[in-house]
Write a protein that holds these residues in place. Structure first.
Motif, PDB file in Angstrom:
ATOM      1  N   ILE A  58       0.862  -1.172   0.000  1.00  0.00           N
ATOM      2  CA  ILE A  58       0.000   0.000   0.000  1.00  0.00           C
ATOM      3  C   ILE A  58       0.899   1.222   0.000  1.00  0.00           C
ATOM      4  O   ILE A  58       1.807   1.333   0.821  1.00  0.00           O
ATOM      5  CB  ILE A  58      -0.902   0.009   1.239  1.00  0.00           C
ATOM      6  CG1 ILE A  58      -1.793  -1.217   1.195  1.00  0.00           C
ATOM      7  CG2 ILE A  58      -1.709   1.272   1.325  1.00  0.00           C
ATOM      8  CD1 ILE A  58      -2.542  -1.468   2.460  1.00  0.00           C
ATOM      9  N   SER A 109      -6.721  -2.410   5.266  1.00  0.00           N
ATOM     10  CA  SER A 109      -5.947  -3.025   4.188  1.00  0.00           C
ATOM     11  C   SER A 109      -4.831  -3.909   4.710  1.00  0.00           C
ATOM     12  O   SER A 109      -4.632  -5.022   4.234  1.00  0.00           O
ATOM     13  CB  SER A 109      -5.354  -1.947   3.277  1.00  0.00           C
ATOM     14  OG  SER A 109      -6.387  -1.245   2.622  1.00  0.00           O
ATOM     15  N   ARG A 145      -6.110   2.321   5.817  1.00  0.00           N
ATOM     16  CA  ARG A 145      -4.797   1.678   5.875  1.00  0.00           C
ATOM     17  C   ARG A 145      -4.825   0.504   6.848  1.00  0.00           C
ATOM     18  O   ARG A 145      -4.289  -0.568   6.558  1.00  0.00           O
ATOM     19  CB  ARG A 145      -3.743   2.695   6.278  1.00  0.00           C
ATOM     20  CG  ARG A 145      -2.347   2.180   6.078  1.00  0.00           C
ATOM     21  CD  ARG A 145      -1.362   3.335   6.131  1.00  0.00           C
ATOM     22  NE  ARG A 145      -0.049   2.903   5.753  1.00  0.00           N
ATOM     23  CZ  ARG A 145       0.447   2.965   4.532  1.00  0.00           C
ATOM     24  NH1 ARG A 145      -0.268   3.431   3.556  1.00  0.00           N
ATOM     25  NH2 ARG A 145       1.667   2.559   4.281  1.00  0.00           N
ATOM     26  N   MET A 186       1.164   5.421   0.110  1.00  0.00           N
ATOM     27  CA  MET A 186       0.420   6.595   0.542  1.00  0.00           C
ATOM     28  C   MET A 186       1.397   7.752   0.539  1.00  0.00           C
ATOM     29  O   MET A 186       2.447   7.668   1.166  1.00  0.00           O
ATOM     30  CB  MET A 186      -0.142   6.366   1.947  1.00  0.00           C
ATOM     31  CG  MET A 186      -1.010   7.495   2.426  1.00  0.00           C
ATOM     32  SD  MET A 186      -1.670   7.180   4.075  1.00  0.00           S
ATOM     33  CE  MET A 186      -2.834   5.891   3.751  1.00  0.00           C
ATOM     34  N   ASP A 219       2.138   0.818  10.245  1.00  0.00           N
ATOM     35  CA  ASP A 219       1.919  -0.366   9.410  1.00  0.00           C
ATOM     36  C   ASP A 219       2.247  -1.640  10.181  1.00  0.00           C
ATOM     37  O   ASP A 219       1.521  -2.629  10.096  1.00  0.00           O
ATOM     38  CB  ASP A 219       2.775  -0.305   8.142  1.00  0.00           C
ATOM     39  CG  ASP A 219       2.268   0.687   7.123  1.00  0.00           C
ATOM     40  OD1 ASP A 219       1.165   1.263   7.318  1.00  0.00           O
ATOM     41  OD2 ASP A 219       2.977   0.900   6.114  1.00  0.00           O
TER      42      ASP A 219
END
Length: 118
Positions: A6, A113, A110, A8, A32
Motif C-alpha cells: 500500500i 488493508s 490503511r 500513501m 503499518d
C-alpha cells in the motif's frame, strides 16, 4: 501475507502535523507494523471515532502506548485511548475533530488493508 504494498503519499497528512517530512515514512512504517501484527478487528464508532481491536500482549500494549504518545506530540489533533477489557484483548480508540475526519478515514483504510492482508 500478500506481496501487495500500500502506498500513501503525504497528501493526506494535514498541515497541523509537525513531524518532519523525513520522519513521516518511518512513522508510517511503525503504524503499518502495528496494523499488520496486532489488529484483530476494528469498528468505526462514528465519523470522528475509530476503535481498533488489538492482540492483548504486553509487547503490543507497550508498542501502542509508545507510538500513540509520539504521534500525539506531533499531531495534536489526534486523541488516543488504550484500554484493556481482559488479558487477551486491547482496544485503541482514535478520535479526531470534525476537520480531520479525512485523516481518520485514511488511517482506517490503511488499518483495514493491512489487517486483512495478514
Amino acid at each position: 501475507m500478500s506481496d501487495r504494498h500500500i502506498t500513501m503519499d503525504d497528501a493526506w497528512v494535514p498541515d497541523a502535523c509537525t513531524l518532519s517530512t523525513a520522519e513521516r515514512p518511518l512513522r508510517l512504517a511503525e503504524f503499518d507494523q502495528l496494523f499488520t501484527d496486532a489488529v484483530r478487528g476494528l469498528d468505526r464508532m462514528s465519523a470522528q471515532h475509530l476503535r481498533l481491536h488489538l492482540a492483548g500482549g504486553a509487547q503490543v500494549e507497550e508498542m501502542a502506548r509508545d507510538l500513540t504518545a509520539r504521534e500525539s506530540s506531533c499531531c495534536s489533533f489526534f486523541t488516543f485511548g488504550l484500554s484493556r477489557s481482559d488479558l487477551d484483548s486491547l482496544s485503541l480508540d482514535v478520535r479526531v475533530p470534525a476537520a480531520y475526519v479525512d485523516v481518520l478515514d485514511a488511517l482506517a483504510e490503511r488499518a483495514v488493508s493491512l489487517w486483512t492482508q495478514s
